[in-house]
Design a protein around this motif. Sequence first.
Motif, PDB file in Angstrom:
ATOM      1  N   UNK A  93       1.273  -1.055  -0.233  1.00 27.36           N
ATOM      2  CA  UNK A  93       0.066   0.195  -0.118  1.00 27.36           C
ATOM      3  C   UNK A  93       0.871   0.872   0.121  1.00 27.36           C
ATOM      4  N   UNK A 126      -0.920  -0.185  -9.424  1.00 27.43           N
ATOM      5  CA  UNK A 126      -2.501  -1.145 -10.380  1.00 27.43           C
ATOM      6  C   UNK A 126      -1.421  -2.854  -9.731  1.00 27.43           C
ATOM      7  N   UNK A 145      -1.940  -3.659  -6.074  1.00 28.91           N
ATOM      8  CA  UNK A 145      -3.276  -3.501  -5.748  1.00 28.91           C
ATOM      9  C   UNK A 145      -3.426  -5.149  -6.187  1.00 28.91           C
ATOM     10  N   UNK A 146      -2.681  -5.636  -7.427  1.00 30.30           N
ATOM     11  CA  UNK A 146      -3.122  -7.335  -7.738  1.00 30.30           C
ATOM     12  C   UNK A 146      -2.436  -8.316  -7.023  1.00 30.30           C
ATOM     13  N   UNK A 196      -1.111  -7.955  -4.041  1.00 28.92           N
ATOM     14  CA  UNK A 196      -1.883  -8.017  -2.788  1.00 28.92           C
ATOM     15  C   UNK A 196      -3.457  -8.614  -2.491  1.00 28.92           C
ATOM     16  N   UNK A 197      -4.207  -8.170  -4.060  1.00 27.03           N
ATOM     17  CA  UNK A 197      -5.261  -9.246  -3.931  1.00 27.03           C
ATOM     18  C   UNK A 197      -4.814 -10.873  -3.914  1.00 27.03           C
ATOM     19  N   UNK A 226      -9.529  -1.612  -0.154  1.00 22.80           N
ATOM     20  CA  UNK A 226      -8.457  -1.362  -0.480  1.00 22.80           C
ATOM     21  C   UNK A 226      -7.174  -2.714   0.387  1.00 22.80           C
ATOM     22  N   UNK A 227      -7.345  -3.153   1.268  1.00 25.23           N
ATOM     23  CA  UNK A 227      -7.018  -3.869   1.705  1.00 25.23           C
ATOM     24  C   UNK A 227      -7.171  -5.815   1.171  1.00 25.23           C
ATOM     25  N   UNK A 228      -8.840  -6.107   0.923  1.00 26.24           N
ATOM     26  CA  UNK A 228      -8.324  -7.515  -0.067  1.00 26.24           C
ATOM     27  C   UNK A 228      -7.602  -6.984  -1.849  1.00 26.24           C
ATOM     28  N   UNK A 229      -7.430  -5.822  -1.882  1.00 26.74           N
ATOM     29  CA  UNK A 229      -7.211  -6.267  -3.191  1.00 26.74           C
ATOM     30  C   UNK A 229      -7.721  -4.599  -3.593  1.00 26.74           C
ATOM     31  N   UNK A 230      -8.316  -4.249  -3.019  1.00 26.47           N
ATOM     32  CA  UNK A 230      -9.293  -3.345  -4.301  1.00 26.47           C
ATOM     33  C   UNK A 230      -8.506  -1.818  -4.754  1.00 26.47           C
ATOM     34  N   UNK A 231      -8.522  -1.365  -6.223  1.00 24.75           N
ATOM     35  CA  UNK A 231      -7.051  -0.599  -6.601  1.00 24.75           C
ATOM     36  C   UNK A 231      -7.850   1.083  -5.814  1.00 24.75           C
ATOM     37  N   UNK A 280      -9.006   3.123  -8.278  1.00 24.48           N
ATOM     38  CA  UNK A 280      -9.561   2.895  -9.233  1.00 24.48           C
ATOM     39  C   UNK A 280     -10.921   2.115  -8.580  1.00 24.48           C
ATOM     40  N   UNK A 302      -3.530   4.463   2.784  1.00 23.18           N
ATOM     41  CA  UNK A 302      -3.154   2.966   3.095  1.00 23.18           C
ATOM     42  C   UNK A 302      -4.294   2.485   3.856  1.00 23.18           C
TER      43      UNK A 302
END
Lengths: 237, 419
Positions: free
Chosen positions: A59, A80, A83-84, A86-87, B324-329, B331, B414
Amino acid sequence: MPWGDTAPLLACRDLRFSWDGLVDVLALSRFDAAPGESVFVCGPSGSGKSTLLGLIAGIAVPGAGTVAVLDIRLSELSAARRDRFRADYLGYIFQQFNLLPYLSPVENVLLGCAFSTRRSACAIRNAPSARAEAERLLDALGLDAAALRRHRTVDLSVGQQQRVAAARALIGAPALVLADEPTSALDAEARDAFVGLLLTECRHHCSAVVFVSHDLALARHFDRVVRLAPPARREAA
Amino acid sequence: MLAVSLALKSVRHRRLAVALTVLTIALSVVLLLGVERLRREARSSFTSTVSGTDLIVGARSGPVNLLLYSVFHIGEATSDVSWQSYREIAALPEVAWTVPLALGDSHRGFRVVGTSPDFFARYRYGGSRSLAFAAGKPFDDLYDAVIGARVAEQLHYRPGQRVVIAHGFGGGPQMQHADKPFRVVGVLAPTGTPVDATVLVSLAGIEAIHVDWRSGMRLPGHEISAAQARTMDLTPTSITAFLVGLKSRLAAFAVQRAVNDYTDEPLLAILPGVALGELWGLVVPAENALRAVSAMVVLAGLCGMLTALLAMLDQRRREMAILRAVGASARTVFALLLLEAGLLAAVGAALGMVLLYVALAALRGGVAAHYGILLTLGPPSGEEWLLLGAVIALGLIAGCIPAWIAYRRSLADGLQVRL
C-alpha cells in the motif's frame, strides 16, 4: 522442509519510511519470513509495526530499501500491479472493524477472493464452491457457519468479527497473512483461542503469518519473535 | 460487476440517508419537468383560447390590440364596425358563419358581451372543446343573460338571479341600466378562458338598454320602459367585432385581405392563432425565468446529494480501507463512489418521473377546470428525456468530487484509518 535452503517468502532490506520525509517512522535493516513460517512482531508504540505491514502489503512504498515478496520487488511494480499482487498473495486482518456492514458474514469472507481470480480458483480447489470453502473456513475457525447465515454482520460480537476477518484473510490460501494487532479487542481466553485457530489454519494452507502485537503473552504460539525498536531520530539535512 | 454489486449493497445499507437524497433529487426533477410540461400545455391552451374561429374582424388597430379587446376583454375598442359592413362581410361566399360581439358594458366588474345565440355553438377553446352549460340554457328572451363560471362563483349567482347592467366600466348609480334588469337563465361550465368572466346577453338586449341613451348619457325626458323597448326595432347600428368561420380554411388569407382592403370603413381581420402566438411572445421572458428557477432547484438538489455523499465519506473511510486491503485498487474505490452518485441521480430522476405522472394524473381534472389547461399523460417528450439525461450527467459530474477525495485518501491512508 528445511527453511534455510529455500528462498525467503518475504525479504525486507534496509527499510526506511517517513510520512513527511523528515522523521523516520520505521528503520529496519533486515526482516525476513520463510514460506509457512509464523513470525511474531512486537515493539513499543511508534516502532513502526503498522507501517511495516503497510509496506509489505504494497500500500505504501518505502523511502529507501526494498520489500520483496515471492522474489518480486513491490516498489518496482506499478500501483495497479501492487493492488493485484495484494489481492492474489496477501491476506490482511485489521485490529478492529474488519467487516463491511452491508455484506453478510459469508459475503465478507468471499470478499477475500473477490478481487483475485487466483484466490477464487484456489478456494474452489478443495470445496465445491467458493461459498462452501468460506463456510468451511468459518467452521474451522470455531464459528457455526450455518447459524451465522441467520445473523447480520453488525450483530456479531467482536470475537466473531475477528474470526470472520481471519477467514477472509485465509480464503484462497494466500502465501502470506498480515495481522495488525487482531486480538487487542479480545479478552485473554478468546485471544489465545483466536491465535491458536488462526495459526492452525495458516499451517493447513501453508500460509506464512506476520502477526503484529504488543502482547508478549502471545509470542509462545509463533515460530519466531522479532522486536522492533523505534528508529533513531534523524534530523533534517 | 463486483463494483456494481458492492455499490448497490452499500447504498441499501444506508438507505435512510440515501432515501432522503433521492427524494430531494426526485422533487427537483418533478419541478423541472412539471414546469416544462405546464409551460408547454399552458402555451398550447393559450394559443387555442379561440379555436375553430378562422378570423376575428374589428375596427382597424393592431392585431394584438384587436385580440386583447375582442377575446380577452382588456382595453377598449377605438372604433366600431358598422352593422352594414358586418352584414356585407358575413354574406361573402367563403364565409360559413359569423358571431357578432358588442362590448362596452359591465356588471359588477365583469364585462358584458352582446352576441348571438350562435356564440354557444360556434365558440371553441382548448383544441375543439365547445361551451357547456353547468346550469340553465342559452339566452332566448330579450332580457335573458348567461353568465360565465367565475361570475357565478364570485357573485354567487344562480339561474333566476336579476342582474343590472352598468354603462361602461364602473361609474355611479346614474350609469346603471336599472330600468331594464336582466335575468340569469344559464351558467356556463368553467373553460379557463375569458368567457368565464363574462356576462353574455343578446345583441338586441344591448340595443334595448341603450335605446334611450345618446353619447353615453341617458336622454332626459325620453325614458323608454323595458316593455316599450320590446316593441321597437332593435337591430344595432354597430358592433365591436365579430368572429368569422370559413367554409374552407384555405380561404383565410383571401378573406383576410378582402377585409383589410374594405373600402367603406377601415377594418382589420386577424388569424387568432397567429395573434395569440404573438401575444404569448410577451410572456417568454417570464417563461425563461421560470425555467431558470427550476434548473436552479435541480442544481440545489444535486448539491444536496453532494453534501450527503461528502458527509458519508468520513464514515466510510473504514470501508475503503477494507476494500483496499482485499486488493481493490484506488481506481475501484473511485468507480464505486462515482457509481453510487450516478445511481442516486438515476433513481432520483426515475422517481421524479413517476411522481410527475402521479401528480399530473391527480391534478389534471382541477387544472383543466380552473385554468383551462389540458394536461396530457403522454409519454415523455424527447426534450424531457434530454433533461433527465442532463440531471444524471450532472449527478455523475458532482459524484466525481467525493470519488476523487476517496481516491486521494485511499492512496494516502493506505490501510490505516485516521479518523
